[in-house]
Design a protein around this motif. Structure first.
Motif, PDB file in Angstrom:
ATOM      1  N   GLU B  61      61.507 -55.551  43.503  1.00  0.00           N
ATOM      2  CA  GLU B  61      61.364 -55.994  45.344  1.00  0.00           C
ATOM      3  C   GLU B  61      59.942 -56.808  45.431  1.00  0.00           C
ATOM      4  O   GLU B  61      59.282 -56.363  44.566  1.00  0.00           O
ATOM      5  N   THR B  62      60.502 -57.846  45.979  1.00  0.00           N
ATOM      6  CA  THR B  62      59.225 -58.625  45.873  1.00  0.00           C
ATOM      7  C   THR B  62      58.441 -57.721  46.940  1.00  0.00           C
ATOM      8  O   THR B  62      58.424 -58.334  47.715  1.00  0.00           O
ATOM      9  N   LEU B  63      56.663 -57.940  46.788  1.00  0.00           N
ATOM     10  CA  LEU B  63      56.018 -58.278  47.967  1.00  0.00           C
ATOM     11  C   LEU B  63      56.166 -58.520  49.564  1.00  0.00           C
ATOM     12  O   LEU B  63      56.083 -58.048  50.413  1.00  0.00           O
ATOM     13  N   ALA B  64      56.403 -60.285  49.373  1.00  0.00           N
ATOM     14  CA  ALA B  64      56.562 -60.686  50.225  1.00  0.00           C
ATOM     15  C   ALA B  64      57.784 -60.105  50.972  1.00  0.00           C
ATOM     16  O   ALA B  64      58.034 -60.138  52.406  1.00  0.00           O
ATOM     17  N   SER B  65      59.161 -59.595  50.524  1.00  0.00           N
ATOM     18  CA  SER B  65      60.233 -59.714  50.673  1.00  0.00           C
ATOM     19  C   SER B  65      59.306 -57.808  51.413  1.00  0.00           C
ATOM     20  O   SER B  65      60.571 -57.652  52.623  1.00  0.00           O
ATOM     21  N   LYS B  77      55.377 -65.884  55.589  1.00  0.00           N
ATOM     22  CA  LYS B  77      56.058 -67.076  55.429  1.00  0.00           C
ATOM     23  C   LYS B  77      56.680 -66.635  54.415  1.00  0.00           C
ATOM     24  O   LYS B  77      56.234 -66.267  53.256  1.00  0.00           O
ATOM     25  N   LEU B  78      58.116 -67.213  54.042  1.00  0.00           N
ATOM     26  CA  LEU B  78      58.866 -67.456  52.803  1.00  0.00           C
ATOM     27  C   LEU B  78      59.187 -68.762  53.227  1.00  0.00           C
ATOM     28  O   LEU B  78      59.555 -69.245  53.776  1.00  0.00           O
ATOM     29  N   ALA B  87      52.577 -70.291  51.295  1.00  0.00           N
ATOM     30  CA  ALA B  87      52.730 -70.306  52.993  1.00  0.00           C
ATOM     31  C   ALA B  87      53.227 -68.131  52.829  1.00  0.00           C
ATOM     32  O   ALA B  87      52.531 -68.238  53.925  1.00  0.00           O
ATOM     33  N   CYS B  88      53.361 -68.069  51.297  1.00  0.00           N
ATOM     34  CA  CYS B  88      53.138 -66.379  51.883  1.00  0.00           C
ATOM     35  C   CYS B  88      52.020 -65.574  51.251  1.00  0.00           C
ATOM     36  O   CYS B  88      51.864 -64.374  50.872  1.00  0.00           O
ATOM     37  N   THR B  89      50.929 -65.911  51.383  1.00  0.00           N
ATOM     38  CA  THR B  89      49.934 -65.842  51.013  1.00  0.00           C
ATOM     39  C   THR B  89      49.343 -64.842  51.306  1.00  0.00           C
ATOM     40  O   THR B  89      48.910 -64.727  52.357  1.00  0.00           O
TER      41      THR B  89
END
Lengths: 808, 194
Positions: B61-65, B77-78, B87-89
């Motif tokens: 799992e990524t941090l964005a998820s 955002k993705l 966008a996911c910074t």
């Protein structure tokens, strides 16, 4: 004219949500019981689905259902161009075949992996000219082009005709489309300088930042749909038909959209939004369909590419006598796009040529589907024509700014092919002059083509155009007993802030302080009027007319109520400080809150229950019927306007081109808008600087590529069909505007979003050509390798006029 | 971007996490047990916007998820989910980081900041947010949270950048609307008011 709101900056109500992350895009929503859809897409560029065996997938735990083309088109797929919701006849890699809903995306993906789809492979083609050649593959089932009322048909040239065109000659085939005005032969006969060559412009994806994810659920017979769209009510109006839900039963929720650039203006460009809606209906659960970047590339559309031939003739005095074009437009895998017509129209309008002809044909390729992309046609051709105009200027001994002034459109002129429509107003001469002053065009000329080590300086100036206004839409304003003005606005929120700036026309008409106004927008169950789709740079012109008109209707009703109650005639009343009052005695009058209460007591036409304007759109009628009786209403149907409201731009730039590397740096760029009265300076500035970035992309960077062996896209990401970054863009951009009113708009405004790009691509391609001593590439983009090969004297190694893969 | 978080390290992290999960699964198998109902592969604690959050995280799992779908922090955002657009910074220990390209498991010792954590307790906008509003930096707004976080990271390292330094510092974030000039206006304004 002194305005309260027009021409002044303000804080659009959604900006805070954007900087805090609180504003929601479609994928940010959740719903209790929500399940997830994933897509099975075509791995083959052209095929027919023979069989789908989903039995193993449907038996999996956590899988709720499948949606296929047979489900969404029980009577068979429409045999026409355009994206389908799902298809059994894919004509590009990545086209959605079916969707599976499951408890989570991993399960949905696992289920999709267990589905067996049997495809019949069909011949495919990447380059339209390969399809045009006799015996060449057709991109579609039944032909390689689509003819109105005939359906899919084959258009073929002889092998020699294709070879001759690729060799740089005027096509000799008969053209299915021919549009013209003027006497071409006579005009070329008068020409002192004639330029003739073939050219290409590349197709490339829109690459909006927000993938087109969508979520849908049904509740009490209504469909709630969260999706991405440039437009709000115009999109909802269309997607209702695609899904097959009654307009009154659709709630479309779209508070913000992460970019559109033409591809999300109309529902037909985003039919994928129907997938979660249909799946949700089938399995009776909320369905979220997240779309990946790769999927966004595939179904997100692309600009039409051109394979063309152009011939321009100039008289000794610099006037453009004639323009003759032959354009093969790339219709991609699903058809769409009228770029060639728009391109030719733009030449007629921007350069006021005396005789113009377009011959053309649109041919399919099994690549991304095509449709409107920011200045479709106008912006590609601006980049092609501008270096030719410079060549003519140099040959005729005319300054390059001057030749544009000689040919400039201005008030009283007309343009277009074949019908020449008068402009509503045109201040291009002022824009040229303003640009020249801001850029110091004359002062820089001594440094033209000056070398500094390996670097050489080039200057370019270019012009942009797009039609920038429509009419015939509706407006609604409401006022409750608190006296606040509620402006119901169906304009989409795609980042231009035009939903807000057009609303200010209503506030202006009622002299209403902005903090006493509320913009009602973002979801259709707030009862919004129909608007034109937010494409074609039309929103500012079109919807200031409707917002102004609705407010004027309310103003008329205010005066009627006040005169009836307080004495005198309506004409003896005026408004100020949120009051309607007698002109002669301002103490006699009502506050807005009082007049709203009186309107609600009176009912009838004052509350939208009677005497509605004729010709309100069905969508507006539904909204008005739901608002009727709930408050004081102003409602308006906008009649047709007269003439062509243009959006014009001029850009000048200086570049430093490194002859050792082929790279160039933009040293300075000045870009000026001519879009009537300025509504919102910060918003206009954003469109202008965005246009600079897009212009750089068209001129120098962006092109998609397809593998000719397998038809696979090789450029699904941001770095492959390269979107300009901070480092491709000057750190400072100077923008300006002419700010003169247009008579066909109540506040004088016209649009600008698309031409802001065309002038930049025209100026940049002209500057590259200038730095290279006048060499014309006749192509977009002009890439670093093209420049360095030219400097090195290496002949180009790609197939001439190749499309979608420059090596053919 | 965070120099410690290269693509190579990301891939190695995926492999390592998968191996850990496999090991756990093998333990159950070796002991003749099926995975118990409600089996949690990894329940970890991460520090997000100053709060320690317990979260059930899958190995890959990524941090964005995690931020978006487990913690409801949808401001992140993705845009591409492949380390291209920015966008996911988010910030990890003050460093701008693509949250789509780091594993949540690698964040156990990190201090994560998202756009939701910038406002003060009384609701005042962060100077970068305020400056972006004043400069009307966003257009469509989808890249804006990432741009905000990149600007915050930049100004923590360099509180008074030149415009060119700001341009370089922000260059990991794409804006398809092309609002770079307005974002740079915003960064320079933030430096003034910050």
């Amino acid at each position: 004219m002194a305005y309260m709101h027009i021409g002044k900056d303000f804080v659009p109500p959604d900006v805070t949500g954007k900087v805090t992350g609180r504003i929601k895009y479609a994928e940010d929503y959740t719903r209790e019981g929500m399940v997830y859809a994933r897509l099975l897409t075509s791995p083959i560029p052209h095929a027919r689905v023979i069989d789908i065996d989903a039995s193993a997938a449907l038996a999996m735990e956590g899988v709720f259902g499948i949606l296929t083309a047979d489900d969404v088109y029980p009577d068979g797929e429409p045999q026409s161009t355009g994206l389908k919701i799902l298809t059994n006849e894919p004509t590009l890699v990545g086209e959605p075949i079916l969707a599976v809903a499951a408890i989570d995306e991993k399960t949905a993906e696992t289920a999709i992996a267990a589905i067996s789809v049997t495809f019949e492979r069909l011949p495919f083609v990447i380059d339209p000219l390969d399809s045009l050649a006799e015996g060449g593959p057709n991109a579609y089932n039944g032909g390689n082009t689509f003819a109105f009322r005939e359906g899919f048909i084959e258009e073929k040239w002889t092998t020699d005709q294709v070879a001759s065109f690729r060799a740089g000659n005027e096509p000799t085939a008969a053209a299915p489309t021919e549009l013209a005005y003027g006497d071409l032969d006579a005009a070329f006969g008068e020409s002192a300088y004639v330029y003739e060559n073939t050219f290409t412009t590349a197709g490339y994806p829109h690459m909006s930042m927000e993938p087109r994810s969508a979520m849908a659920y049904w509740e009490d017979g209504k469909l709630y749909l969260h999706a991405t769209s440039q437009s709000l009510t115009a999109f909802a109006d269309g997607i209702a038909g695609i899904i097959g839900v009654a307009k009154e039963d659709l709630v479309f929720i779209n508070a913000a959209t992460g970019g559109g650039f033409g591809q999300r203006a109309r529902a037909g460009s985003v039919p994928s939004a129907a997938i979660p809606a249909k799946l949700s209906q089938k399995i009776n659960r909320p369905v979220m369909m997240r779309v990946t970047r790769e999927e966004e590339f595939t179904i997100g559309g692309a600009r039409q590419g051109f394979q063309g031939w152009i011939k321009l003739g100039f008289r000794q005095n610099g006037t453009m006598a004639a323009a003759d074009l032959w354009i093969v437009s790339d219709n991609g895998g699903k058809g769409g796009g009228g770029d060639a017509f728009s391109a030719t129209n733009a030449i007629s309008i921007v350069y006021q040529a005396d005789a113009v002809r377009l011959r053309g044909v649109s041919i399919g390729s099994n690549t991304a589907h095509r449709g409107a992309q920011r200045g479709p046609g106008e912006n590609q051709i601006a980049a092609i024509v501008s270096p030719i105009l410079d060549k003519a200027a140099d040959e005729l001994g005319i300054d390059r700014l001057e030749i544009r002034k000689i040919n400039t459109p201005q008030n009283g002129d007309e343009g277009g092919v074949p019908q020449r429509t008068p402009f509503t107003s045109a201040y291009m001469p002022e824009a040229l002059e303003q640009t020249a002053q801001l850029f110091d065009w004359a002062g820089r000329q001594p440094r033209r083509r000056q070398r500094n080590g390996s670097k050489v300086t080039g200057f370019g100036i270019g012009q942009g155009y797009h039609n920038a206004g429509r009419s015939g839409m509706d407006g609604i304003v409401m006022m409750g007993p608190d006296g606040r003005l509620k402006i119901h606005n169906g304009v989409g929120n795609l980042g231009t802030y035009s939903y807000a700036s057009t609303s200010r026309a209503a506030a202006e008409a009622l002299k209403m302080p902005w903090d006493s106004c509320d913009i009602i927008t973002g979801r259709t169950d707030l009862h919004l009027p129909i608007t034109s789709p937010q494409d074609g740079s039309n929103s500012i012109f079109t919807n200031t007319r409707t917002c102004w008109g609705a407010a004027q209707d309310m103003l008329t009703k205010m005066k009627e109520i006040a005169a009836s109650d307080l004495g005198g005639a309506p004409a003896e009343y005026d408004i100020s400080n949120e009051r309607v009052h007698q002109i002669a005695n301002q103490s006699v009058g009502y506050t807005y809150a009082q007049v709203a209460r009186r309107a609600m007591e009176l009912g009838g036409k004052y509350t939208g229950e009677a005497e509605l304007p004729e010709d309100l759109a069905e969508w507006t009628q539904i909204s008005v019927s739901r608002l009727a009786g709930s408050g004081f209403m102003g409602v308006y149907h906008d009649p047709a306007h007269s003439g062509n409201p243009p959006g014009f731009t001029v850009t000048a730039c200086e570049i430093e081109l490194d002859t050792e590397t082929g790279k160039f740096e933009i040293i300075d760029v000045v870009t000026v808008a001519e879009c009537g009265t300025v509504m919102h300076p910060q918003g206009l500035k954003n469109q202008m600087v965005g246009g600079v970035v897009w212009g750089i992309g068209l001129s120098a960077l962006e092109r998609h590529l397809y593998d000719p062996q397998n038809g696979l896209p090789a450029s699904t990401g941001y770095w492959q069909s390269k979107v300009p970054t901070y480092l491709d863009t000057p750190a400072r951009i100077v923008s300006g505007w002419v700010d003169l009113p247009d008579p066909e708009n109540p506040v004088g405004a016209r649009g600008i979003g698309e031409p802001s790009m065309g002038a930049v691509s025209a100026a940049l391609n002209a500057a590259i050509s200038d730095a290279l001593g006048g060499h014309i590439f006749n192509a977009t983009p002009v890439t670093t390798d093209m420049i360095i090969n030219h400097i090195a004297g290496i002949s180009e190694d790609w197939v001439p006029l190749a499309q979608n893969n420059f090596r053919g | 971007m965070n120099p410690k978080l290269t693509r190579r390290r990301f891939i190695k992290g995926v492999i390592a996490s998968g191996a850990a999960a496999t090991t756990t699964t093998m333990w159950y198998a070796a002991n003749g047990q099926n995975r118990p109902a409600g089996y949690v592969e990894r329940l970890i604690r991460i520090n997000v916007n100053g709060q320690v959050r317990n979260v059930d995280v899958a190995p890959q799992e990524t941090l964005a998820s995690t931020l978006r779908y487990k913690l409801g922090l949808t401001g992140t955002k993705l845009g591409c989910n492949r380390g291209e657009c920015g966008a996911c910074t988010v910030l990890v220990d003050d460093i701008a980081t693509y949250s789509c390209s780091v594993l949540t498991h690698s964040m156990k010792n990190g201090r994560i900041e998202t756009v939701e954590g910038l406002e003060s307790a009384n609701g005042d906008l962060h100077p970068v947010q305020q400056a972006f509003v004043e400069s009307l930096s966003p257009q469509c707004g989808y890249c804006t949270p990432g741009q905000v976080m990149a600007a915050v990271a930049l100004l923590r390292i360099n509180p008074n950048p030149t415009r060119e330094e700001a341009q370089l510092g922000m260059s990991g974030n794409i804006c398809r609307c092309g609002s770079y000039d307005s974002y740079l206006d915003g960064v320079m304004r933030a430096a003034e008011i910050g």
